[in-house]
Design an enzyme around this catalytic site. Structure first.
Site, PDB file in Angstrom:
ATOM      1  N   ARG A 193       0.810  -1.221   0.000  1.00  0.00           N
ATOM      2  CA  ARG A 193       0.000   0.000   0.000  1.00  0.00           C
ATOM      3  C   ARG A 193       0.841   1.267   0.000  1.00  0.00           C
ATOM      4  O   ARG A 193       0.327   2.365  -0.242  1.00  0.00           O
ATOM      5  CB  ARG A 193      -0.955  -0.007   1.196  1.00  0.00           C
ATOM      6  CG  ARG A 193      -2.183  -0.893   0.971  1.00  0.00           C
ATOM      7  CD  ARG A 193      -3.082  -0.908   2.185  1.00  0.00           C
ATOM      8  NE  ARG A 193      -2.578  -1.795   3.223  1.00  0.00           N
ATOM      9  CZ  ARG A 193      -3.177  -1.963   4.406  1.00  0.00           C
ATOM     10  NH1 ARG A 193      -4.270  -1.281   4.701  1.00  0.00           N
ATOM     11  NH2 ARG A 193      -2.655  -2.794   5.290  1.00  0.00           N
ATOM     12  N   ARG A 210      27.615  23.114   1.084  1.00  0.00           N
ATOM     13  CA  ARG A 210      27.753  21.674   0.970  1.00  0.00           C
ATOM     14  C   ARG A 210      28.616  21.152   2.121  1.00  0.00           C
ATOM     15  O   ARG A 210      28.983  21.895   3.027  1.00  0.00           O
ATOM     16  CB  ARG A 210      28.352  21.333  -0.388  1.00  0.00           C
ATOM     17  CG  ARG A 210      27.389  21.658  -1.543  1.00  0.00           C
ATOM     18  CD  ARG A 210      28.122  21.925  -2.857  1.00  0.00           C
ATOM     19  NE  ARG A 210      28.887  20.764  -3.286  1.00  0.00           N
ATOM     20  CZ  ARG A 210      29.746  20.798  -4.312  1.00  0.00           C
ATOM     21  NH1 ARG A 210      29.954  21.929  -4.969  1.00  0.00           N
ATOM     22  NH2 ARG A 210      30.398  19.703  -4.659  1.00  0.00           N
TER      23      ARG A 210
END
Length: 463
Positions: free
Chosen positions: A16, A341
């Site tokens: 699901r 970063r």
């Protein structure tokens, strides 16, 4: 309280969820479902922790080993059902135990990301104090649709657990449901799972049938209701995942607000479990604080900022930016629209301004990179100012190279530093310079570019 073993059921596909990722490897507040459940179970110091895998078994097993290298990996065969999963686990656990298994065995599903060690500890203590042969963890739901119903005897013990598809009208009206977390005495569990069959609507080996078997052996089967229904709520699809994540995040925000953190809009602020916030931190709307981020007192985060495993020191301000695995010094000013970063270390009173990107940059106290620049694989000394449009050209196509710029340097606009290169202290560079070679202290460097003008020029399509 001492467990002889613990079994975590992680074999299901989770259809699901409609995902190529196994359900147990979906993330919740910074960790996968499986990681969270394994951490909670590990806190009880079980003798052996077994994880049962099947769907994408190697992928799930690799994840489980990364969370606990000592975990026993059990592969479920083609026979479906939780009962079969436990049969496979017990066979392997028993074979590995020199003197057999003795004492309680904990069994937990891996799709309950908020299952906590405290609830599990209370369950085991309840099991032992009542001298039960088996105990199931339950909760009460306003809408129990989809869950197995707990059918109790007059004395409060468990008669049986009836799955939704197998329940009659009166059984469907019961609101107390099974959470798929159990404690069995080891010898009881071995006998109870031996006679399981697939005589049900799903054609599966239900572990719940083992409770009836235990009762048939003349043993008490108890039920312990979880104090907090949220802690045992399962996730079957992404709708449930979103609702549970929202409820959990609201609790996290409320806890931090009570600790002295200002969160202007908890509905748009998301904070992972392992984040740590100091007193008088302010978190503005649209902010995501993830991983092991630490924010010191009086810092301001946001609006619209993402911090991932970042450290932000006292009084710093990070606005409309993304910062990952980087250290922001005290009173530093980051943003707006800054991308940091991994591997940056910015000292006190530094600045990384609008549309600045940094990677493995070490910036000393008081140095400013105000706007439109890329600083990568570089060290900038203290009280240096970087002009707009500056780039440290760190990549030569094969290697990442280092740029060293000293203290009290004034870099003109539009500079290009071709690494590896070193610039000394007190240097001034002219606008538009391309610096390819070392520059000594207290020098001025510029690149002379000849400007050519062609008058009366027309583009090709106008000729």
């Amino acid at each position: 309280m001492e467990l002889s073993a613990a079994i975590i059921l992680a074999a299901g596909e989770g259809t699901r969820m409609r995902s190529a990722t196994p359900k147990v490897l979906h993330t919740f507040a910074g960790k996968t479902f499986l990681n969270r459940v394994m951490d909670s179970v590990a806190a009880l110091d079980a003798g052996t922790l077994a994880v049962v895998v099947r769907y994408q078994g190697e992928r799930v097993a690799e994840a489980a080993r990364s969370y606990d290298p000592d975990a026993m990996i059990v592969e479920q065969d083609e026979i479906p059902g939780t009962g079969r999963a436990v049969q496979c686990a017990m066979a392997q656990l028993t074979a590995a135990a020199k003197d057999g298994l003795h004492g309680p065995v904990l069994i937990a599903a891996s799709d309950m990301p908020l299952l906590d060690a405290g609830t599990l500890r209370s369950l085991v203590e309840f099991h032992e104090s009542n001298r039960n042969g088996a105990t199931v963890l339950t909760t009460r739901l306003d809408d129990p649709t989809g869950y197995g119903r707990i059918i109790r005897d007059q004395d409060g013990s468990v008669l049986r657990i009836v799955e939704q598809r197998d329940a009659n009208e009166s059984e469907l009206a019961v609101r107390e449901v099974n959470t798929s977390v159990y404690v069995f005495e080891a010898d009881v569990l071995e006998r109870a799972i031996a006679g399981l069959d697939a005589n049900n609507a799903q054609g599966e080996f239900y572990l719940t049938d083992a409770l009836e078997t235990a009762r048939g052996l003349g043993l008490r089967v108890g039920a312990f209701a979880a104090p907090d229904s949220l802690s045992v709520e399962g996730v079957n699809d992404r709708v449930q995942l979103a609702a549970l994540a929202k409820a959990h995040n609201r609790r996290i925000c409320e806890r931090w607000m009570r600790e002295g953190v200002t969160i202007l809009d908890p509905d748009t602020t998301w904070i992972d479990d392992d984040v740590r916030l100091g007193r008088d931190v302010t978190v503005l709307p649209g902010s995501f604080l993830q991983g092991r981020t630490v924010v010191a007192p009086e810092a301001v985060v946001g609006p619209y900022t993402t911090l991932i495993d970042a450290t932000v020191d006292e009084g710093a301000h990070v606005e409309r930016s993304r910062v990952q695995e980087s250290h922001i010094g005290a009173r530093a000013n980051i943003g707006p629209w800054t991308y940091m970063r991994q591997g940056n270390d910015l000292g006190p009173d530094t600045k990384a301004g609008a549309f600045v990107e940094m990677k493995k940059a070490h910036i000393d106290e008081g140095t400013k990179v105000p706007h439109l620049s890329y600083i990568g694989d570089a060290h900038l000394g203290s009280h240096t100012n970087i002009g707009g449009g500056t780039i440290t050209a760190n990549y030569d196509g094969v290697h990442k190279n280092h740029t060293e710029i000293g203290s009290n340097v004034h870099v003109g606009a539009g500079n290009l530093f071709v690494a590896p290169v070193e610039v000394g202290d007190g240097v001034t560079t002219g606008a538009g310079s391309v610096v390819r070679h070392a520059v000594p202290d207290d020098a001025m460097v510029y690149s002379e570019n000849t400007q050519h003008v062609v008058e009366g020029w027309k583009p090709a399509w106008e000729r």
